[in-house]
Design an enzyme around this catalytic site. Structure first.
Site, PDB file in Angstrom:
ATOM      1  N   HIS A  23      -2.614  26.497 -28.090  1.00 14.57           N
ATOM      2  CA  HIS A  23      -3.302  27.675 -28.626  1.00 14.57           C
ATOM      3  C   HIS A  23      -2.521  28.292 -29.779  1.00 14.57           C
ATOM      4  O   HIS A  23      -3.059  28.512 -30.873  1.00 14.57           O
ATOM      5  CB  HIS A  23      -3.505  28.707 -27.514  1.00 14.57           C
ATOM      6  N   GLU A  24      -1.252  28.579 -29.544  1.00 12.94           N
ATOM      7  CA  GLU A  24      -0.457  29.224 -30.589  1.00 12.94           C
ATOM      8  C   GLU A  24      -0.282  28.317 -31.794  1.00 12.94           C
ATOM      9  O   GLU A  24      -0.210  28.798 -32.934  1.00 12.94           O
ATOM     10  CB  GLU A  24       0.900  29.659 -30.035  1.00 12.94           C
TER      11      GLU A  24
ATOM     12  N   HIS B 160      -3.510  27.518 -38.929  1.00 13.01           N
ATOM     13  CA  HIS B 160      -4.240  28.456 -39.782  1.00 13.01           C
ATOM     14  C   HIS B 160      -3.293  29.023 -40.846  1.00 13.01           C
ATOM     15  O   HIS B 160      -3.629  29.093 -42.031  1.00 13.01           O
ATOM     16  CB  HIS B 160      -4.823  29.571 -38.916  1.00 13.01           C
TER      17      HIS B 160
END
Length: 683
Positions: free
Chosen positions: A470-471, A477
């Site tokens: 997730h991180e 991004h």
């Protein structure tokens, strides 16, 4: 002197990584003072210009301004969140009101606002490219919402409120860190921790030893209400001690009590919203998010709450049935849920999640899971740079390259928990990308995995594997966003869109060729058995009533506090009573399913950037679930799909309306059906 302060001289390290080996705590405040003054001078040069505003004489120098301040801030706040020694905490407390006052002086500058408004009023006459046009729109909207159009008296009060809030939110975080450390649970024998693995016991023993408690075992608390060990501990009393300690944080009447702090935060946020013309802080926040209004958020949360609560009740009945077959039956309580959930999971799916840890060795998950999936999708490669020193010895630096071999940026991973690190997991930037400034990204991922004793492997739980993927989605991004203007760099998108890329990256955890590569037994190297993988797939909606309910309860608490008007907030003084009333209102007041965060340790909203925005995770998950369907329908893990996702979504950063970017990627708006199916809420 400036020349003697490493924060005030350009870094000579690759990618302008701060020279943390040379930076000492006493360098920070002088660096901030110098950077504040420089930024004010840069803004003054813009507003003193006698010529009429143009994009080149207003927006370009505005985007160039504050470069030094940004560098110093990112260098410091990376440390203050991940290695907050008492000295760093003291600096942060001193800095909070100074920083707030400085940014208010820029945001509320009447002459700067006039120049931006003038450009905004004639946008259709200006020959601007889409990113330039959007830059004017965003600066105008943000400064208007910040209060730049208010009269002088209102601006003065707004500045007072913002400074006080900056102090209070810093206090909240400091109290939480200290109380979390203070409430770590000490056990005197390994028998009390029966059910933990050898690695988990080793981590608990090491944590105790680090505090001078040799021979004991210390269980440190996670940021959220529950704890991974609750699923394994056979001793009911031990489970209760851990959960009770977790839920007591910030509400014990000691020096770290957060109740008065959060009530004052709520009141000041409500007053600020009224001053800015909004009915509530939630209205103020959502006005400039994709949601648009608190009513839209409330509608989604209420729609999901009822079926989630029903599912949780059914799950509760199944757990109680297991307990009732035992010799000493008792009513299920909150500290029992995770333990008996694992029993039901084993009974229904023959699946023991706690027993999966030997297949999830941290280094292999990182290299052959997280990095491998990114390489397969995007063609990027990772090389560890042991020669580059980060802010803490545990933080590792990796250089990232594009498919053509060109340099992309740096990725820093800080995996382990420590007393000086705040709870939870997060991504932040130390350097942000910008064509205008000629900078490339340096991004950080922080987790809070217990560190085993020297020589012992780090074995992750499935939840920790999920957090790592997730991180890293946030990190991608931040690495891929390619923009001209720093205002749009990295993850600078609407708050209720920012979780979307990170949630999408979780899909590769179970992707067959990825899972087969990283999920291998620490001792034998054997892959996770196919029948276990099938059971993981079959149990995808298992316990989703609980998981969705605890999340929605926290989201609703956030909305309840921040939907209060200025007048209503004056009467909200009893935190426990307010929480009980709010949870009853949405039907999520089941005592066996506690909220994921209670108010006194809800760092996301009272010291982080998610106030009135914790709903963002489920809001973004609508897009995420819809995107996963697209990947599955288009061949999954391949370069074409990765390039499309990078170019049309991750790569635009904040330089485009996020829903417009989503439509460009997906070809239509997102549909909610995949989310309902994923969470077991479909009719």
């Amino acid at each position: 002197m400036v020349s003697e302060n490493p924060l005030l001289t350009p870094s000579t390290l690759p990618y302008r990584l701060p020279d943390y080996a040379a930076i000492r705590p006493e360098h920070y405040l002088p660096a901030f003072e110098h950077a504040f003054a420089e930024h004010k001078a840069e803004i003054s040069a813009i507003t003193r210009a006698r010529s009429m505003p143009t994009f080149e004489n207003t927006m370009v120098p505005l985007e160039e301004s504050g470069r030094l301040l940004g560098e110093v801030s990112r260098a410091f706040y990376t440390v203050s969140s991940a290695d907050a020694t008492p000295e760093i905490q003291e600096i942060e407390e001193t800095l909070a009101p100074l920083s707030s006052a400085h940014y208010d002086s820029i945001q509320l500058d009447a002459q700067l606002y006039w120049r931006i408004k003038t450009l905004h009023d004639q946008l259709d006459q200006l020959e601007l490219d889409p990113e330039q046009r959007y830059l004017v729109e965003r600066h105008y909207t943000e400064k208007t919402q910040a209060g730049a159009g208010l009269d002088d008296a209102s601006k003065a009060r707004l500045t007072e409120i913002n400074q006080r809030l900056s102090t209070l939110t810093t206090t909240f975080e400091k109290n939480l860190l200290n109380d979390t450390n203070d409430l770590a649970v000490v056990f005197e024998s390994a028998e009390e921790l029966d059910g933990l693995s050898e690695g988990e016991l080793s981590a608990a023993a090491q944590a105790a030893s680090d505090r001078g408690l040799d021979g004991s075992y210390l269980v440190t608390l996670t940021l959220f209400t529950g704890h991974p060990y609750l699923a394994s501990l056979t001793n009911r009393s031990s489970r209760k001690r851990i959960l009770d300690a977790s839920r007591a944080r910030g509400s014990r009447g000691n020096a770290y009590d957060n109740r008065d702090v959060l009530v004052e935060i709520v009141r000041l946020r409500a007053e600020r919203a009224a001053l800015l013309g909004f009915a509530s802080h939630a209205a103020f926040v959502t006005a400039d998010e994709t949601a648009g209004s608190p009513e839209a958020v409330h509608a989604l949360l209420r729609d999901l709450a009822a079926p989630s609560a029903r599912n949780a009740r059914r799950e509760q009945e199944a757990l109680q049935a297991i307990i009732d077959t035992e010799d000493a039956s008792f009513p299920l309580e909150a500290h029992d849920w995770a333990f008996y959930t694992e029993k039901v999971r084993q009974a229904e799916f023959a699946l023991d999640r706690a027993a999966l840890r030997p297949w999830f060795e941290a280094e292999r998950v990182l290299q052959d899971g997280v990095f491998h999936s990114a390489s397969e999708l995007y063609g990027i490669t990772f090389t560890e740079r042991a020669d580059l020193v980060a802010y803490h010895p545990d933080a590792r630096v990796f250089e990232v390259h594009n498919p053509d071999g060109s340099a992309l940026g740096l990725f820093i991973l800080d995996l382990y928990t420590r007393d000086t690190k705040r709870g939870g997991a997060w991504m932040n930037s130390i350097v942000s990308q910008s064509r205008l400034r000629g900078t490339s990204p340096v991004v950080v991922n922080n987790l809070n995995v217990p560190k085993p004793a020297p020589g012992k492997p780090t074995l992750l739980s499935l939840d920790e594997v999920t957090t790592l993927f997730h991180e890293f989605g946030h990190a991608l991004h931040g690495l891929f966003a390619t923009v001209t203007y720093p205002h749009f760099a990295g993850t600078a998108v609407f708050r209720d869109f920012v979780e979307f890329p990170s949630q999408v990256n979780e899909m590769w955890i179970y992707w067959p060729e990825v899972l087969a590569k990283y999920a291998r037994h620490i001792d034998t190297g054997e892959p996770l058995p196919s029948e276990v993988v099938e059971k993981l797939d079959a149990s995808e909606t298992f316990n989703q009533g609980f998981a969705t309910s605890e999340y929605l309860a926290a989201s609703w608490l956030d909305q309840a506090w921040h939907s209060l008007t200025s007048e209503e907030s004056a009467t909200a003084v009893d935190v426990a009573a307010f929480e009980a009333s709010a949870l009853a209102d949405i039907g999520l007041d089941n005592p066996v399913v506690p909220t994921r965060y209670s108010s006194t340790y809800f760092a996301h909203v009272f010291s982080g950037g998610y106030s009135a925005g914790y709903y963002s995770y489920i809001w973004s998950e609508v897009l995420d679930a819809d995107t996963v369907e697209w990947f599955r329908a288009n061949g999954g893990l391949n370069r074409d799909n990765g390039q499309r996702f990078r170019d049309r979504l991750l790569g635009v950063g904040g330089s485009k309306d996020p829903l417009e970017a989503y439509r460009d990627f997906r070809g239509r708006d997102a549909e909610i059906a995949p989310l309902l199916k994923r969470r077991g809420l479909a009719a």
